[in-house]
Design an enzyme around this catalytic site. Structure first.
Site, PDB file in Angstrom:
ATOM      1  N   SER A 101       4.864   2.557   7.902  1.00  8.72           N
ATOM      2  CA  SER A 101       4.495   1.393   7.107  1.00  8.72           C
ATOM      3  C   SER A 101       5.653   0.931   6.222  1.00  8.72           C
ATOM      4  O   SER A 101       6.275   1.730   5.525  1.00  8.72           O
ATOM      5  CB  SER A 101       3.285   1.716   6.224  1.00  8.72           C
ATOM      6  OG  SER A 101       2.150   1.978   7.007  1.00  8.72           O
ATOM      7  N   LEU A 134      -7.816 -21.598  -8.154  1.00  7.83           N
ATOM      8  CA  LEU A 134      -8.754 -22.555  -8.724  1.00  7.83           C
ATOM      9  C   LEU A 134      -9.043 -22.141 -10.160  1.00  7.83           C
ATOM     10  O   LEU A 134      -9.545 -21.036 -10.403  1.00  7.83           O
ATOM     11  CB  LEU A 134     -10.056 -22.586  -7.917  1.00  7.83           C
ATOM     12  CG  LEU A 134     -11.177 -23.470  -8.469  1.00  7.83           C
ATOM     13  CD1 LEU A 134     -10.729 -24.934  -8.420  1.00  7.83           C
ATOM     14  CD2 LEU A 134     -12.460 -23.285  -7.654  1.00  7.83           C
ATOM     15  N   ASP A 138       0.095  -7.555   1.381  1.00  5.49           N
ATOM     16  CA  ASP A 138       0.588  -6.194   1.598  1.00  5.49           C
ATOM     17  C   ASP A 138       2.109  -6.129   1.617  1.00  5.49           C
ATOM     18  O   ASP A 138       2.717  -5.490   2.479  1.00  5.49           O
ATOM     19  CB  ASP A 138       0.016  -5.616   2.890  1.00  5.49           C
ATOM     20  CG  ASP A 138       0.150  -4.091   2.947  1.00  5.49           C
ATOM     21  OD1 ASP A 138       0.281  -3.470   1.872  1.00  5.49           O
ATOM     22  OD2 ASP A 138       0.123  -3.533   4.058  1.00  5.49           O
ATOM     23  N   HIS A 165       0.814  -1.218   0.000  1.00  6.76           N
ATOM     24  CA  HIS A 165       0.000   0.000   0.000  1.00  6.76           C
ATOM     25  C   HIS A 165       0.852   1.275   0.000  1.00  6.76           C
ATOM     26  O   HIS A 165       0.338   2.358  -0.267  1.00  6.76           O
ATOM     27  CB  HIS A 165      -0.970   0.005   1.188  1.00  6.76           C
ATOM     28  CG  HIS A 165      -0.340   0.284   2.516  1.00  6.76           C
ATOM     29  ND1 HIS A 165      -0.002  -0.713   3.417  1.00  6.76           N
ATOM     30  CD2 HIS A 165       0.009   1.455   3.127  1.00  6.76           C
ATOM     31  CE1 HIS A 165       0.506  -0.164   4.504  1.00  6.76           C
ATOM     32  NE2 HIS A 165       0.535   1.148   4.352  1.00  6.76           N
TER      33      HIS A 165
END
Length: 352
Positions: free
Chosen positions: A267, A327, A192, A162
């Site tokens: 972050s 899948l 993330d 992010h």
């Protein structure tokens, strides 16, 4: 420095020791004090003759006392007051240089040593992008900041997805002030994580630890750039919980919970253990909780390094996470011919 216009503390300095503003000389006559009783006559102060021999002896004794106190590791400052003496102890301790230790995974380190060993491996990340439009539908350039850490000596850097999401330009600043333009290598939004690359060599890389060995109560430290301006700040706390599942924008994450101070700009930075090893990637912080927006404190989260290191290596090699489970399905419309071929009892519907 106080800029308040109501600040009553004003200082004026001149080389000759005089005040900035000239004050008029006091007018002769007794000074009236409306809050006291009858005024006492003002006693004229006569100059006292100096006893120079006594003065020299006193000065010598005072110097000896000060020197004797300093030798003992500190200085005792004596203040005479109405026959009593008030002593102020001043430490004579010198500032010790922080020893630069190598992170070997075996030697426990002080907080100062952990910082000295890792600060050159932490980077400040500044990003510009155009992921929003103004009132007229025109793209608006946005700016954000975060943190990261150098994973390899040739310039691979780990951060949060992010932080660099939708970035047009990514600039990296090292602790020594060197700036680089970074290229986005790849990332994974679900976990993330992201990897960026700068063209450099001989960089100082971090040492990865084992996040599975963390216990609740262990000391952990975070180095990053809170608010994007307080660059290369360190905060410390403890592991509040391990294997904590939290929901971030609808995606469940397995996290390390910590009371280490984490703020916007942290972050992507490293979470370090007391051996100076990176055990997590700082990712999120709760500042409010519930529909009422109750304020909370001391709830920070980091991604365990063990959970994502294989994905980080995959991104460095392929530009994306190639080994994620998925899948695969192809959906079509069932026809009578297909029903006859596959011997189905029905002749219409969805064919998977």
């Amino acid at each position: 420095m106080y800029n308040d216009e109501h600040n009553l503390y004003h200082y004026t300095y001149r080389k000759d020791g005089s005040e900035a503003e000239a004050h008029s000389a006091p007018q002769p006559g007794p000074v009236q004090d409306h809050n006291s009783g009858p005024q006492q006559p003002v006693q004229e102060m006569k100059p006292v003759k100096k006893n120079r021999i006594g003065l020299k002896v006193t000065a010598l004794a005072l110097c000896c006392a000060l020197l004797g106190g300093a030798v003992g590791g500190g200085i005792v400052w004596g203040v005479g007051r109405s026959g009593d003496e008030t002593s102020v102890n001043v430490s004579g301790r010198t500032v010790s240089q922080v020893a630069l230790k190598t992170v070997d995974g075996k030697t426990a380190m002080s907080d100062a040593e952990v910082y000295a060993a890792n600060v050159n491996s932490v980077v400040s990340i500044n990003v510009t992008g155009t992921n929003s439009n103004n009132f007229f539908g025109q793209p608006v350039q946005t700016a954000s900041s975060g943190s990261g850490f150098i994973l390899t000596t040739d310039g691979y850097i780990v951060t949060n997805y992010h932080v660099v999401e939708d970035a047009q330009t990514v600039k990296v600043t090292l602790y020594n002030g060197d700036e680089y333009d970074a290229q986005y290598v790849g990332g994974d939004e679900d976990y993330d994580i992201a990897v960026i690359k700068i063209e450099a060599s001989g960089l100082q890389a971090v040492t990865l630890g084992d996040s599975e060995k963390l216990n609740v109560g262990d000391r952990v430290l975070a180095i990053g750039n809170p608010l994007g301006d307080l660059t290369f700040s360190m905060s410390g706390g403890m592991v509040s919980s391990v294997n904590r599942t939290i929901n971030v924008d609808g995606t469940p994450f397995n996290m390390i919970q910590t009371d280490t101070s984490i703020n916007p700009g942290n972050s992507g930075g490293p979470l370090l253990n007391s051996y100076g090893e990176v055990v997590g990637i700082v990712s999120a912080k709760y500042s409010s909780y519930g529909s009422s927006g109750e304020s909370v404190e001391g709830l920070g989260f980091a991604i365990p390094i063990n959970d994502v290191i294989s994905m980080i290596q995959d991104i460095m090699t392929n530009g994306y996470v190639s080994n994620k489970a998925y899948l695969g399905a192809t959906i079509g419309t069932l026809t009578s011919g297909m029903a006859q071929q596959y011997r189905y009892d029905i002749s219409q519907g969805a064919f998977v």
